[in-house]
Structure formats: structure tokens, C-alpha cells
Design a protein around this motif. Sequence first.
Motif: not given
Length: 290
Positions: A17-18, A40-42, A54-55, A61-62
Motif C-alpha cells: 500500500a505504500a 508494506d515494507r515501509v 510494516i511487514a 513471522a512478520s
Amino acid sequence: MTDYFGYAGKTVVVTGAASGMGRALTEILVDLGADVHALDRVESPVAGVATSIIADLGDKASIDAAFAELPTRIDAFFGVAGISGVHNSFLETVTVNFIANKYVTDTYLVDRVAQGGSITFVTSNGGVRWETPAIREELVPFARGDWDDVVRVATELEAEFGSIPGSLGYILSKRLLNYWVAEQVAPLADLRKIRINAVLPAMTVSGMLPEFAEMKGGRDVVEAEVGPAGRLAESVDMARVLAFLGSDLAGYVSGVHLSVDYGMNGLEVAGLRPDRLSWTLRSVLARQAA
């Protein structure tokens, strides 16, 4: 005014989504009144999201930690996040693009998506021909079992043929997601009349475009393949279609693999353009190994 889309007040989750398609979709959904949870990663830069989590979709696990923060009831889920494979390994690419989406659905969405809700994935026009018998046959082993089972199948394939480029992992992962979406239509309908669909984008101006251009030999090569549209797709072109498929307007639409490519795949199916994706992965690997 009638709310034809029906997102107002509904709980929606968007991965990726970022930026790119995911960001464009998130902006539309917020504007339509949805409570949007962005993964998202950010951090998502979109104003008005309910949460921004953040994932890392390459890490089980994330994913588990992210879903621990998400609502237990979801009306619409959009799996937009993905990687090109150009600078990633074969296993990394298959994991993010396919294994993670399968895991999210099997582990969380089957319990959390509401009655009559929707699941929509972004796959790719690079994943067409998944339904042909020879290609479908080599997809079946990957579509069975849990996270570790799919990793094992991918690892065994590399043990057989040696290191496989991430770009081939991209094609395989998108074919897998297309095939698996089709497999899930009946079980999800039986569960709670949950709809599941796939959007297959053509080359799109997004964060991955430079990587695809690198793989194809330059931006000029990419732009020479735009087809009847005369231009590359923009992220918002995909976001609009995603918003439709997840909405009340598409309430009787499930199992659709919608190529958003201004007819390029249709031209190939009709024999008016060369069909470049009818090969099996094993045939390509066998030629490379010869």
C-alpha cells in the motif's frame, strides 16, 4: 447519491500500500469511505488510513505479527505486493509472490473475511497460459500443502536444474497465483460466499518498472511493446479495476482473471500477435541445462 461501490465503513486490507498500484488503490478506497489497513515494507504515505503496518511478506513471522494487529473481520482483502525477481533469488520471488499470499489466505482470510466479502490478488499478464494442460500440470505440486511444502518443491526444482533466475520465479509465481485463485473459487463460495479474483496487469509505470526495463534491455524496448493502448499503463489504471472487483458492483464476479492490458492478451489468444508465454518452466530449464 447511491453508494454503488459499497466500501463506506467497511474494513479493507491492502498489501503493497505504500507505492505504485497499492498506493493508488489505497487512495481510492480511503476516498470511498473504507477503513483501510495498509501493509508494506515501509509506512504508507496515504493520509486517512486506519493503520499502517510494516511487514515483510517473505517472512512468515512478520506476516503473523502483522495479522496480530489487523481486525478479526475483513470485508475486502487486496494482495497487491510483489517483487520482479530481477534482483531476487528464485525462492525469494516465489515466496513473496505466491507462498505468502497462499499462506495469508489459508491461515487468516478463511477465518476473517466476512460473509459475501472479497479477495483480490494482483498477478501479472506474465502469468497467462496457466490454464493450458502442460503448464497446469507443473503447477499442481506447488499449489499443495503449507508454506514449508511449497518451499520444499521449489528447492527440489533448483536441486534438479541448478540455480534458477528470479525472473523465471516471477513467471512461475504469477502462473501459480492465477491457478490457485481458480482452485479457491468453490471452497470460498461454500465457506461464506467469499469471492476471489485476479487482476493481470500489463507493464505498468510503478516502482518495479526500472527492473523490468533492465531485464528486457531498456525502457525503449518496454515502450515498444505497449500495443493498442499506445502507452504504458499507470498504477491508477490497475487500482480502478481492483476497486471494482472488490466492490459491491462485482458482487456476482468470482474466479475472474482480468488482463488489464488494453487487449494485448486477447490479440495473442486470437493469433494476431505471437504467443510468447506458452512454454513450460521445465522445457526452458532443460534447454538451459543442455
